[in-house]
Each structure stands twice: as C-alpha cells, then as structure tokens.
Design a protein around this motif. Structure first.
Motif, PDB file in Angstrom:
ATOM      1  N   ILE A  23      -0.855  -6.870  -1.195  1.00 25.18           N
ATOM      2  CA  ILE A  23      -2.310  -6.927  -0.694  1.00 25.18           C
ATOM      3  C   ILE A  23      -3.356  -7.301  -1.758  1.00 25.18           C
ATOM      4  CG2 ILE A  23      -4.243  -5.662   0.159  1.00 25.18           C
ATOM      5  CD1 ILE A  23      -2.884  -4.154   2.200  1.00 25.18           C
ATOM      6  N   ALA A  24      -3.173  -6.737  -3.105  1.00 26.81           N
ATOM      7  CA  ALA A  24      -3.786  -6.895  -4.250  1.00 26.81           C
ATOM      8  C   ALA A  24      -3.834  -8.469  -4.750  1.00 26.81           C
ATOM      9  CB  ALA A  24      -3.681  -6.066  -5.436  1.00 26.81           C
ATOM     10  N   ALA A  25      -2.545  -8.786  -4.383  1.00 26.79           N
ATOM     11  CA  ALA A  25      -2.086 -10.107  -5.105  1.00 26.79           C
ATOM     12  C   ALA A  25      -2.571 -11.382  -3.791  1.00 26.79           C
ATOM     13  CB  ALA A  25      -0.691 -10.284  -5.115  1.00 26.79           C
ATOM     14  N   GLY A  26      -2.978 -10.942  -2.727  1.00 31.07           N
ATOM     15  CA  GLY A  26      -3.593 -11.875  -1.861  1.00 31.07           C
ATOM     16  C   GLY A  26      -2.677 -12.147  -0.672  1.00 31.07           C
ATOM     17  N   MET A  34       0.998  -2.116  -1.531  1.00 33.38           N
ATOM     18  CA  MET A  34      -0.432  -2.185  -2.283  1.00 33.38           C
ATOM     19  C   MET A  34      -0.581  -3.488  -3.310  1.00 33.38           C
ATOM     20  SD  MET A  34      -1.959   1.136  -4.099  1.00 33.38           S
ATOM     21  CE  MET A  34      -1.357   1.020  -5.654  1.00 33.38           C
ATOM     22  N   VAL A  78      -2.420   9.837  -8.853  1.00 31.02           N
ATOM     23  CA  VAL A  78      -2.235   9.444  -7.435  1.00 31.02           C
ATOM     24  C   VAL A  78      -0.797   9.479  -7.246  1.00 31.02           C
ATOM     25  CG1 VAL A  78      -4.129   7.794  -7.367  1.00 31.02           C
ATOM     26  CG2 VAL A  78      -2.186   7.046  -8.413  1.00 31.02           C
ATOM     27  N   PRO A 123      -4.579   6.673 -11.961  1.00 28.26           N
ATOM     28  CA  PRO A 123      -4.995   5.543 -10.976  1.00 28.26           C
ATOM     29  C   PRO A 123      -5.039   4.490 -11.802  1.00 28.26           C
ATOM     30  CG  PRO A 123      -6.477   7.399 -10.978  1.00 28.26           C
ATOM     31  CD  PRO A 123      -5.240   7.873 -11.746  1.00 28.26           C
ATOM     32  N   MET A 130      -6.835  -2.824 -10.695  1.00 29.58           N
ATOM     33  CA  MET A 130      -6.986  -3.913  -9.642  1.00 29.58           C
ATOM     34  C   MET A 130      -8.012  -4.929 -10.454  1.00 29.58           C
ATOM     35  SD  MET A 130      -5.375  -3.661  -6.929  1.00 29.58           S
ATOM     36  CE  MET A 130      -4.642  -2.157  -5.943  1.00 29.58           C
ATOM     37  N   VAL A 152      -5.656  -7.638 -12.009  1.00 33.37           N
ATOM     38  CA  VAL A 152      -4.743  -8.544 -10.848  1.00 33.37           C
ATOM     39  C   VAL A 152      -5.410  -9.932 -11.226  1.00 33.37           C
ATOM     40  CG1 VAL A 152      -4.331  -9.092  -8.592  1.00 33.37           C
ATOM     41  CG2 VAL A 152      -4.200  -6.468  -9.738  1.00 33.37           C
ATOM     42  N   ILE A 179      -4.804 -13.972 -10.018  1.00 32.47           N
ATOM     43  CA  ILE A 179      -4.086 -14.856  -9.212  1.00 32.47           C
ATOM     44  C   ILE A 179      -4.120 -16.331  -9.245  1.00 32.47           C
ATOM     45  CG2 ILE A 179      -4.376 -15.577  -6.599  1.00 32.47           C
ATOM     46  CD1 ILE A 179      -5.115 -12.795  -5.755  1.00 32.47           C
ATOM     47  N   PHE A 198      -3.030   1.044 -11.671  1.00 31.45           N
ATOM     48  CA  PHE A 198      -2.798   0.431 -10.839  1.00 31.45           C
ATOM     49  C   PHE A 198      -4.442  -0.481 -10.941  1.00 31.45           C
ATOM     50  CE2 PHE A 198      -0.463   3.687  -9.423  1.00 31.45           C
ATOM     51  CZ  PHE A 198       0.765   3.139  -9.050  1.00 31.45           C
TER      52      PHE A 198
END
Ligand SMILES: Cc1ncc(C[n+]2csc(CCOP(=O)(O)OP(=O)(O)O)c2C)c(N)n1
Ligand code: SF4
Lengths: 288, 585
Positions: free
Chosen positions: B212-215, B209, B199, B376, B381, B384, B386, B379
């Motif tokens: 958003i992933a982290a909320g 990005m 990517v 990719p 996901m 991740v 929270i 990254f």
C-alpha cells in the motif's frame, strides 16, 4: 473520446495472415465498426486476445492491446477494466481458447460480470494448430486427432453462460456483416459482461460448419416479434434447441449491475501519489 | 534469571490458541518489551495440535530458542510435544478439572499449577474465557502487571461491546488471583517494562503494508497457506486508497488479472506459495516478454507438491530463479526480517516499474507467520520513494514514435528500458505480446530483431546491476576466515548464533543476502575466505549452488538465440574466436 472516429482507425497497418475467406475477417470488421459506433477511439480501447488464429486479431487491430497466453485472456481483460474503469475493454479468442483451456475462466468471467465484451470466434475447430477437434466440434466430426470423431457431445457455450448467471448472451454470424456489427454493439452497450459467440467459419479445416451451412440454418431472433430477450425461460428454450442455430441477442438481464459498480470501482488506479499516502503512518499504528 | 522469557499456549486447533497468544504478545509489546512469536500448527481446522509461542526480552529478540519457562497446556499432548523445551523449574499451567487433563502427570522437576480455568471462567461470565483466565495465571507466574493485558483485551474484544471486554478483564484478574492465593511458589520471573512503543506484526502483514505504501492498488490472489494473510491484510485496507482486491478462481487467473491491472497502469501484485507459483509460471514468461511490471510474492512452504503446507522451507528458489520455459530476465528479492518484508516490497515495486520486469519477492513461512516487535520508525513512510520509471504522457510521447506516429513500446535503448504509455495516453496505443516482437510490439520472426530484443531485455538486468545499490547486511567479525552466508528468514537465528559461537571462541563473518537475482558479486569474498558455509532451509542447497556457480569462472560460452540452429562453419568460427580471446586475454 472523439466523435470523428471511423472504424478504419481501429485497423492496424499489419496485413492479416488469415487464410483468404476466413471468417475472422468479418468478425474483426464488425468489432471495429461496433467500437467506432459506440464512440470509442483506439486510445481508450483495450483489446485482449487469446491464442489461435482468432487470437491474432489484436495484431490487426489498432488500440491498446494485450495478446495473452492460451485461454487466459478473460482475466487479463477483467484486470484492465478493474484498474481503469474508464477504458472500453474487449476480449476476443477462439472456441478452443475460450471453452477448452479457458473454460474455467469463462464461467467465472460470466459470473463476475465485469463490464466488458467477449467475442468468441467459433469455427468449431482448432485452426492455428491445423485442424484438431475443438470443444464445439460435432460428435462425429473427423479430424487428425479424432479420426472417428470426438465421440463426446459438443459444449454448448450459451448454456454454460446461462447456467453461470450471464447477463448478456448473443450469437452472430461473421458474414452477416450488418447484424454482426449490431449485435457486438449491443454487447458493448450492455452494462456488464457482454458475451457474443460468433460463427466464424474456418475455410481450411472445417468442411462441415461452413458459410453455406450457417446461411441455411440460421434463424434470426430479431425477425421474431414475439421473442422477448428478457424472458429467461424463452432464452433457455432457444439455447437448448439443438435443431437450429440462432442469431441475435438471446438473453439480456435488465437488472445487471456490473462488477465495478458493485465494488465501487471508479478510479483510474494508474494514478498514485509520489510517495506513501499522507496518512500511511496510520497503517503502522494499527500494529501497536 | 535468563534475559529472555519464553512462554507458550498449546492445545487443539479451534481452541483459540492463536488469538490468546496474540493477546499476550501484544500486551508485552505495549509494555515496551520486544517480542518474537512462532507458531506450531497442523494443516487442519479443528483437532490437531497447535501452539503459539512467545519469546520476549527488553532487548531485540530475533529467533526462537529451545526453552520454555511457562506453558499453558490445554491438552496432555501439549506437554508431550514440548517435553524437549521444558526443563527443571518450568511452570505448566493446566486445568485439572478438565476431563482430558485429569490425572495428567507433570514431569519431574517441573512445576504444575492446577488452575480450574473453566470453572473460573464460567463464574466470570462464560467458559469461552478460559484462555484469558490462563493468561491471568501466566501474569501471576511471570510477575507481569495485569494492567498491560487490558488494552490488548480491548483491542481483541472491543468490537463485541464493553461488557465483554470487562468480563475478560475480570476473568484475567481471577486467574491471577487464583495463582497468588493458592500457590506459595516464589517464581523467579520479573518481566520488566519500558516506555518504548513497539509495533507487533508478521511478514505477510509487512508485505501488505509495504504494498500500500508503495502505491499498489490492485491485488489479485487465490488463497493458499501461508500467503493468504497478505490478501486478508489488503482486503478492507487497500480500498481506502482507491484500490481493489479480487479473489480469483485460481492462480492462473490471479496472475492474469494482476497482469491486466499492471497493463492498465496500476501497481499490481499477487501473492501465493509454491503450488501457485507453478501455475503462475506459464504467465510469468508473458509478463517478462511483454515487459510488464509486476510483483509476485512467493511465501514458501515445504514442498514439493502439497508437501507440508504448514511447515517452513526455502525450496522454491530454483523455481523463482530458473522457472519458466525459455530464458526470462527477472528480479528475485528475499527479505531477511519482518521489517525487511516492508522495505523489500517497496523496492520490488520500484524495480518492477523502473525495469519493466516481473519481480519475485521470496518470503517464507517462518517469516510470514512470525510476529516481531519493531520501533515504528522502522516503517518510515516519509522515506518511501516511488519511481515509476520511463512513463510517457501526451506531451512526451512524441519522442518515442516512429515516422508514422506509431508508439515504440519496445524501443531498443542503451539501458534496455523502453518507454511506457498507460492506456488513455493519446497516440500511445500499442500491442503487448508474449510473441517475439519488434519495437512497436508486433510479432516478428526476424532473426536480427529477435537477437536485439533478447539483448535489450537482458540489458535491463545489466543496467540494474550498475545503477542499484545491491547492498547486503553483515554481522560478526569482518576479518574472520569463517564465512557464513544465508538468505531469507535465517538472519535472526544466525545473528543470535554468532553470540553462542563467540562464547565458544569461534569467530564468524556473516553475510545476510536479500538479493538472489541479480545479486552482489561475492566471488572474491568467497575465494578469500577459508571456509564458506551457506545456511538455508532446504535439502540441496539451492543458493549454495548459485554461489558456487558464480565462483566457477573457467567456462567460456558460445551462445545462439536468434531462432536458428547452429551451423558447422559458423560454430568453428565462433570457437576459434573464443579460443583466441583466451590466448590474448
Ligand atoms: C498452453 C498451450 N497449449 C497449447 C498451445 C497450442 N495452441 C495454439 S492455438 C491452439 C488452439 C486454438 O484453437 P481456437 O481457440 O479454436 O482458435 P482458432 O485457431 O481456431 O481460431 C492451441 C491448442 C498453446 N499455444 N499453449
Ligand atoms: S486456418 Fe481456419 S481459422 Fe485459421 S486463418 Fe485459416 S481459415 Fe481462418
């Protein structure tokens, strides 16, 4: 929301340090009544206050609250409402806070039209810093920093609001308790940015714009059967009429669609997943 | 043939340089090659020199080099600007029919390919495709199969209809064919392809990005180079997750909107560059004192004032570490690569909420506008996590109320972290203020409470120092006495520099530091080294100052912060105590 909320539930147990007789007492009581009357309770209410004597209001009320920096309460309130549209948001501050240091935010808050209520406690003076001219002070009003008067015309907050596309403009007088509470209540019920300029006399530093002055000069629009608050031109005439002080809802746009509705904001953004969203790898794949 | 291939397209702003460069970079990435891009741009929209450079290799590439193999020059100035990087054998593709390029002189030893870009493009459907014709020509020179361009042309023009995509494909092929048919040079390039999927993205996009992933659901900002891409990335994407981007009237409003969002319980963020950070600093103290979690991204550019808005610098460090009146506990993280922009953004949100502090994310222009290829999986996901910190709900709030049932939003705790109640939580109503306050959040000038609250807020930093893994990245020779330390986007260039140095027989130990405050203690490491060099893109060495300050241990301190000035007798006592400690120590 509970139905048995009384306005005293919005009172904190902190004793106000306002000067005895300060107009801010009446302004606050009316706000609390209006909140209770509209079925809100402290846990779903967010009050944002500015800096100044007026800004102390958040401390004397009981609710979720934020006491911001000077002049910037409006964007805080808008942020709260956008992030959780279920909350009842009320912003309060002084004329210096709102029309001087915060004037830019005021104009943009008006045109953003977030569904919240903005109450300005207009005493036509800077109270907390002990008596300097404010943007609504009269041209010849002598103060410690303007010994010969500001020599500039005062800001007309309602004209500013109208020019910026306000959907609700009202004015009230803190010592006319019933009417003031009613007017704030209408502002809360308005779908959009409800702006109320409240004459809230400073008994310590302003000997011109006094209770007596407002009592003698106030004209209540509710007593004029012919007045139509939806008539833009009629509103403009009242707003630009410098010979009188008006009380009541001066203008309301029936077609107001609040910001949150326009942008489809319905969710409480405090609720987020435990980890990245399920389809988050799609965000990565976009960069192939 | 060198292991990497360097290519650039340059012309005037408005010539479509950026999108053309991106199309080529994407094609290389999709062909399984690593890519590192950089941009020269001026602060104007039309006119002014601008270039998009692509370095590519089958191995990971992490920096720019001073060499160009192929240059597509749309203006004579493009050649002048790149003279230093062009060398014997470099290929310059230009359109000799274009009025400004007539009679252009190709410097000695370089190969000029005069390709009628515009006429070919017109023949294939429109002059606008002339850059794509040039890309085709570049493919011929580089021996790069033109099919790899197809999907990036599709990505770029797909929205405009299949006919446009097809025309562009034809234009590219016509450019390739023109070179093949008209020049008999044997070009020594062979851009090998692989099956790897990469990517390609820049630092600003990686930050968006990560958010958003982290909320993160609420973003408020005001446009400024080079931070605007964060906002543009989030716009249109964050809504899919129930979030919202608001363009504020200025940075003062932006940070206050974000503050409102955060107080309502959203993970909120704003991004700006130096001038915006100045405006936000007023509210920064409020955020820290009211203990509001907020992520503030500073994508640094050359300052002071409006400086050189399109040029690189890491000059805002002092502002992020020390900015604001009074003393403010804060975190400052500095991602070191484009991929780290993603990871550090996620980390920033967790730190902000776990410790209820503002967190600065110090990115810089060089990283923000640089596109880089990654697998990719970098990254990931699923990885991740929270952590929203000490959030109370209707059931647990009772543990944090006083005898009158009032919520202690600023409870004095051992770890310095107090409970949070999101608005709507029954019984959690409280005041948040920038005034000094008591445990309930109410204004106080009580000298003891002042000291307790200051200590409490600072305790969060100590707690974080103990609990969080303050790791840094190490490269080179761990035993070398030559210690190099850098922060931010310098990592890539430094990692490659190590190889150059090795060839000269010089070993270095390189530490790339992603944490500015708090940070791992390097005092011993520094003291053990023979030579210590701190690499950073600024004039005074702001991070070097901080590290030197760490290593200086001789000063003892006497402090007072309860709101009352020093008194002589008390001072004498304090000093006596401090001195005797030294004697016993
Ligand atoms: C940035 C900044 N500038 C100045 C001040 C000082 N200050 C505090 S209150 C105030 C004026 C308040 O006037 P107004 O908004 O009319 O409120 P009042 O006190 O009359 O209710 C000023 C200038 C401040 N707190 N912050
Ligand atoms: S100074 Fe004026 S505005 Fe302030 S509390 Fe006293 S009366 Fe009210």
């Amino acid at each position: 929301m509970s139905s048995d909320v009384r306005f005293t539930d919005f009172k904190s147990d902190k004793q106000p340090t306002w000067c005895p007789g300060c107009g801010d007492f009446g302004t606050m009581n009316g706000m609390m009544k209006a909140l209770a009357n509209t079925g809100n309770d402290p846990d779903n209410t967010f009050v944002v206050a500015g800096i100044g004597c007026s800004g102390k209001i958040g401390t004397y009320m009981h609710s979720y609250a934020m006491h911001g920096v000077h002049g910037r309460a409006l964007p805080v309130g808008a942020g709260v409402k956008m992030a959780n549209p279920d909350l009842e948001v009320m912003v309060a501050g002084g004329d210096g806070d709102g029309y001087s240091i915060g004037a830019g935010h005021f104009v943009h808050a008006v045109r953003r039209n977030v569904d919240m209520t903005y109450v300005v406690m207009d005493n036509r003076i800077y109270g907390l810093t002990k008596g300097q001219a404010s943007p609504t002070s009269r041209e010849d009003f002598e103060t410690s920093t303007t010994p010969e008067g500001p020599k500039q015309p005062p800001v007309n907050p309602m004209a500013l609001a109208l020019a910026a596309g306000a959907t609700f403009i009202a004015q009230s007088f803190s010592s006319d308790a019933m009417r003031h509470a009613e007017i704030v209540q209408e502002a809360i019920e308005h779908d959009g940015f409800g702006f109320v300029n409240v004459f809230s006399p400073c008994v310590t530093f302003n000997d011109v714009d006094t209770y007596d002055y407002f009592r003698d000069n106030l004209v209540d629009l509710a007593e004029d059967d012919d007045y139509d608050r939806h008539d833009y031109n009629a509103a403009k005439d009242r707003i630009l009429d410098a010979s009188k002080e008006y009380q009541g809802v001066i203008y309301q746009n029936e077609n107001s669609v609040p910001y949150e509705k326009q942008h489809g904001l319905t969710e409480n953004m405090a609720e987020i997943p435990d980890g990245a969203p399920d389809d988050a790898m799609d965000l990565v794949r976009e960069f192939y | 043939m060198p292991a990497d291939f360097n290519w650039a397209i340059g012309g005037e702003a408005g010539d479509g340089i950026d999108s053309t460069g991106k199309i080529f970079a994407q094609a290389l990435s999709r062909a399984g090659r690593h890519v590192f891009t950089s941009k020269d741009f001026a602060s104007r929209i039309r006119g002014g020199y601008t270039a998009y450079k692509v370095r590519t290799s089958v191995d990971q590439v992490q920096s720019v080099v001073d060499r160009l193999d192929v240059l597509i020059a749309l203006t004579p100035r493009t050649i002048e600007e790149n003279l230093d990087e062009l060398q014997e054998g470099s290929v310059i593709v230009y359109d000799g029919e274009r009025t400004t390029m007539q009679g252009v002189e190709i410097p000695e030893g370089m190969i000029g390919l005069d390709v009628p870009l515009q006429s070919i493009a017109e023949e294939k459907g429109g002059a606008i495709m002339r850059n794509v014709v040039a890309l085709g020509a570049a493919c011929a020179v580089a021996n790069f199969p033109i099919e790899h361009l197809d999907s990036s042309l599709e990505k770029r023009f797909g929205g405009k209809g299949q006919a446009i995509v097809d025309n562009n494909r034809k234009a590219a092929r016509a450019g390739r064919d023109y070179v093949d048919e008209n020049f008999d040079h044997e070009f020594d390039y062979d851009l090998e392809t692989t099956d790897n999927d990469y990517v390609l993205l820049n630092g600003d996009e990686a930050i968006g990005m990560g958010a958003i992933a982290a909320g993160c659901r609420f973003y408020a900002g005001y446009p400024i180079t080079p931070a605007t891409d964060v906002m543009e990335y989030l716009t249109g994407r964050i809504e899919q997750y129930g979030g919202h981007v608001v363009q504020a009237e200025d940075e003062l409003a932006a940070i206050n909107l974000a503050l409102g969002g955060a107080r309502a319980g959203a993970r909120a963020m704003t991004a700006t560059s130096g001038p915006g950070i100045d405006l936000m600093t007023e509210t920064f103290g409020l955020i820290a004192t009211s203990e509001t979690p907020l992520v503030i991204v500073d994508v640094m550019r050359s300052g002071p004032s409006t400086g050189m808005p399109t040029k690189q610098e890491q000059g805002d460090l002092n502002q992020m570490v020390y900015g604001g009146h009074g003393e403010i506990p804060r975190f400052t993280l500095a991602p070191t690569t484009v991929a780290e922009c993603f990871h550090k953004t996620v980390e920033a949100f967790n730190l902000a909420e776990k410790y209820q502090t503002p967190v600065y994310l110090a990115a810089d222009l060089a990283m923000a506008v640089t596109e880089q290829t990654f697998a990719p999986e970098e990254f990931d996901m699923d990885a991740v996590e929270i952590d929203r910190g000490k959030v109370v709900d209707d059931d647990t709030i009772g543990e944090w109320t006083n005898e009158k049932g009032q919520f202690k939003a600023h409870a004095l705790t051992d770890d310095g972290v107090s409970p949070r109640s999101f608005p709507g939580t029954a019984g959690g109503a409280h005041m948040s203020t920038g005034l000094e306050h008591d445990e309930l959040g109410r204004r106080t000038e009580d000298t003891d409470m002042r000291v307790e609250q200051v200590d409490k807020r600072n305790r969060k930093v100590e707690t974080a120092q103990e609990r969080e893994p303050w790791e840094y990245r190490e490269f080179g020779d761990a035993d070398s006495g030559n210690l190099v330390i850098s922060w931010g986007s310098n990592e890539g260039a430094m990692v490659e520099a190590i190889e150059f140095l090795e060839e000269e027989g010089i070993d270095v130990r390189f530490i790339s530091m992603p944490y500015i405050f708090p940070r791992p203690d390097l005092t011993e490491t520094i003291n053990d080294a023979d030579d210590v060099i701190v690499v950073e893109c600024n004039n005074t060495g702001q991070f070097a100052d901080i590290l030197e300050h760490d290593a200086l241990t001789r000063v003892k301190r006497v402090n007072k912060y309860n709101g009352v000035r020093f008194k002589a007798d008390e001072l004498a006592e304090e000093i006596k105590e401090t001195l005797s400690q030294e004697i016993t120590a």
